[in-house]
Design an enzyme around this catalytic site. Structure first.
Site, PDB file in Angstrom:
ATOM      1  N   GLU A 127       1.488   0.304  -4.871  1.00  0.00           N
ATOM      2  CA  GLU A 127       1.017   1.580  -5.405  1.00  0.00           C
ATOM      3  C   GLU A 127       2.224   2.502  -5.522  1.00  0.00           C
ATOM      4  O   GLU A 127       2.812   2.871  -4.508  1.00  0.00           O
ATOM      5  CB  GLU A 127      -0.005   2.205  -4.458  1.00  0.00           C
ATOM      6  CG  GLU A 127      -1.323   1.458  -4.377  1.00  0.00           C
ATOM      7  CD  GLU A 127      -2.295   2.165  -3.442  1.00  0.00           C
ATOM      8  OE1 GLU A 127      -3.373   2.568  -3.911  1.00  0.00           O
ATOM      9  OE2 GLU A 127      -1.991   2.328  -2.254  1.00  0.00           O
ATOM     10  N   ASP A 183       0.845  -1.187   0.000  1.00  0.00           N
ATOM     11  CA  ASP A 183       0.000   0.000   0.000  1.00  0.00           C
ATOM     12  C   ASP A 183       0.889   1.249   0.000  1.00  0.00           C
ATOM     13  O   ASP A 183       1.882   1.305   0.729  1.00  0.00           O
ATOM     14  CB  ASP A 183      -0.880  -0.028   1.250  1.00  0.00           C
ATOM     15  CG  ASP A 183      -1.905   1.079   1.272  1.00  0.00           C
ATOM     16  OD1 ASP A 183      -2.806   1.050   0.425  1.00  0.00           O
ATOM     17  OD2 ASP A 183      -1.799   1.973   2.135  1.00  0.00           O
TER      18      ASP A 183
END
Ligand code: CA
Length: 666
Positions: free
Chosen positions: A382, A353
């Site tokens: 990400e 993340d």
């Protein structure tokens, strides 16, 4: 007078002592001077003879270990003053069999600006209800039957991955799932579950669909769901980490039993492995649920977070804090924690993340440690942050830096937004709405965001230069758990006519599943699930987030199209070449008009049995004429069917409005 004498004596005494020992008066170390812990960061080691404890807390004045009979008991069984070591850790040994007891650490640190409270440490591997206290257990007692053999399950090669993202609760909680253990790890161990119409649900659905990997939304222990109230409707995605190295209690059938959540997560992973599906863990090391009460602050205040010169916390996560992976012990924590999940739980890969908050060196260290354990572990994240990180941008694991990080991938927003429209405005459409100017961005995504002679970088929406060196570094998707799902986005951004939703859904996923990047699907898209238009459903109720399995019968045509694409990809290595030079050589684009992207995979690309393959994506609201390369072609997909009835084609062909066509020669 007496007081003055004591002070004078104290000063003289210190000077004398300094002269004798040759040392200056001891000052507290600054954070940058903290020594790193030697050996593992694990804080509790159990054996029937003794349990040893070791907490890294280099700024502490004292650390006390507290033993309890249970997670809730107010009476402390034992307080042990821990011994300080030169590496900044504090240790204690408790003799005798301590299994079943709970423990916490209480750090005393006068220099801390935070109120120090007892806590289970940063590396608890078992906890009680709501992760309040750590538990002393024998981890080997949590292994399900056949677990030792599970370590040798075959992991699918990276380039062959088809990733399916799901949330534990969404996937099973609807009454029509036919699943008994709703919202639990065990839901994915149940075979033979059916929708009211008799169609497969749960794990059997995944096998039938044909995906190779599941990426599960956070399943470590997070803070926002009260585990003591399993019958109260509660929902959260789980991006609020509490104890990083323990499974989330609300996904177990008994959160109060520290063994149960561990055993049941392992049972789920084994069931998926037995079904031929690898498991990717969504990890959120970039921030914690809060700062004051976090395990990091309570063991070593201010060390694990980025701060500016004024001591104010960075907020690149948008959640009030950001961790500092460039600090030795935060770096080591991330690497050791990830490897703990691999070794103890047989996790097959990670989705990081807000990976852009971490430094590249940490991500590459995770990569090296995975490689040392064997082949085919996936690692991606990400490639961005929710705000500007307090660290040198060139050293961060941002999308633009992925080309310096072989073996680490990132989500491709270039392709996603070229298809459906930008993140910033749900009402804005793109290629799927026949907006011109998106073709080069789609080409860029289809080649896996690496350098390619047929991509004009000047016309790509976001990236001004290629950001991968390997096509498999690009995670290609049109929707995920974040922001609107595809169905809602299409409704919000396009004045849809009859049948357009299904046609555009199929067209979008044809781009994803025929691309050289790694295809990624969000659970339920294949049966036309929606989230009632909610953009950010992180704490929306089940009524928004759950997958209504009766949709599967209603949308069989769409579902079979997804299945057909997945089967095509799995049967044909041309769609997953993997090697950049071969992609440049074998994948070439055809010159077409606006709102059409077409490419050929030529000369048995990737060793394919088919000589040439052509994929045409037409987002026009009218039929399009496309000139095929020379040869005798056979259709594989057309008019919203995949596979379709094979038809012979050559020369100029007509592609139906808002549809994809796939053809091949032999
Ligand atoms: Ca929890």
């Amino acid at each position: 007078m007496k007081k003055m004498n004591r002070i004078v004596f104290g000063v003289i005494g210190t000077l004398v002592l300094s002269l004798i020992t040759g040392c200056a008066v001891k000052r507290p170390l600054t954070i940058d001077q903290y020594p790193a812990k030697q050996g593992s960061l694990r804080e509790m080691t159990y054996s029937p003879e003794k349990t040893t404890f070791s907490l890294w807390s280099p700024g502490a004045d004292a650390v006390t270990l507290r033993l309890y009979a249970s997670n809730e008991s107010t009476e402390v069984l034992k307080k042990v003053k821990m011994k300080h070591r030169a590496d900044g850790s504090w240790t204690a040994t408790v003799w005798g069999d301590q299994k079943g007891k709970f423990y916490t650490f209480q750090v005393t640190q006068a220099s801390s600006r935070w109120k120090m409270q007892e806590n289970p440490g940063i590396f608890a591997t078992a906890v009680g209800l709501n992760g309040k206290r750590a538990a002393i257990i024998d981890l080997s007692e949590t292994n399900p039957e056949g677990w030792e053999q599970d370590a040798f399950h075959s992991r699918i090669p990276e380039k062959d991955a088809i990733i399916y993202e799901l949330h534990m609760r969404d996937f099973s909680v609807h009454p029509a799932s036919g699943i008994k253990n709703k919202g639990k790890f065990l839901s994915l161990t149940e075979h033979g579950t059916l929708s009211p119409e008799g169609l497969k649900t749960g794990i059997d659905h995944l096998v039938e669909l044909g995906v190779t990997h599941v990426q599960i939304l956070p399943m470590y222990d997070y803070a926002s769901v009260d585990e003591s109230q399993p019958d109260k409707p509660q929902y959260n995605w789980g991006y609020d980490p509490l104890n990083y190295n323990v499974p989330e209690g609300s996904y177990s059938t008994n959160a109060a039993d520290p063994l149960c959540r561990i055993r049941e997560m392992k049972m789920m992973i084994k069931a998926l492995h037995d079904a031929g599906i690898s498991v990717i863990m969504d990890v959120v090391y970039n921030h914690t649920f809060d700062v004051e009460n976090s395990r990091f602050t309570q063991t070593c205040p201010d060390y694990f977070y980025r701060m500016n010169k004024k001591g104010e916390l960075g907020n690149a996560s948008g959640c009030g804090n950001e961790t500092a992976s460039e600090r030795v012990m935060m770096h080591r924590f991330i690497v050791e924690s990830a490897m703990y999940w691999v070794d103890e739980y047989h996790i097959d890969g990670f989705r990081f993340d807000l990976m852009g908050i971490h430094d590249q060196s940490t991500m590459m260290d995770v990569r090296r440690k995975l490689d040392a354990r064997g082949a085919n572990y996936l690692l991606y994240g990400e490639g961005w942050a929710a705000g500007a990180p307090l660290y040198d941008n060139n050293k961060l694991a941002m999308k633009a830096n992925v080309k310096q990080m072989p073996g680490v991938g990132a989500f491709c927003d270039d392709l996603r937004d070229a298809l459906r429209g930008p993140f910033s405005d749900d009402r804005e459409s793109a290629f799927l709405d026949a907006k011109p100017g998106m073709e080069q961005s789609i080409r860029f995504g289809l080649v896996g965001c690496m350098p390619h002679p047929d991509v004009n970088m000047q016309e790509v929406n976001y990236s001004k230069e290629p950001w991968t060196v390997l096509p498999t570094q690009s995670i290609n998707y049109v929707s995920c758990h974040d922001d609107m799902m595809l169905t809602d986005r299409l409704k919000a951004s396009i004045a849809l006519q009859e049948g357009e939703m299904e046609r555009l859904d199929k067209l979008a996923q044809t781009a994803i599943l025929t691309s050289q990047g790694l295809p990624f699907l969000w659970a339920g898209e294949e049966i036309l699930r929606d989230k009632k238009g909610v953009h950010n459903s992180y704490c929306s109720p089940d009524s928004i987030n759950q997958i209504d399995w009766t949709l599967k019968a209603q949308n069989q045509d769409l579902y079979q199209y997804y299945r057909g694409l997945i089967q095509l990809r799995k049967a044909h290595p041309a769609f997953r070449i993997g090697m950049p030079e071969e992609v440049r050589q074998h994948m070439r684009f055809l010159e077409t008009g606006d709102n059409i992207v077409a490419f050929v995979l030529k000369d048995h690309a990737g060793g394919d049995e088919w000589k040439d393959i052509v994929v045409i994506l037409n987002s026009r609201r009218e039929a399009a004429e496309v000139m095929l390369p020379k040869g005798k072609w056979v259709t594989y997909a057309a008019d919203g069917k995949c596979p379709c009835e094979p038809e012979n084609k050559s020369g100029i062909i007509t592609v139906s409005p808002q549809s994809a066509m796939i053809l091949h020669t032999r």
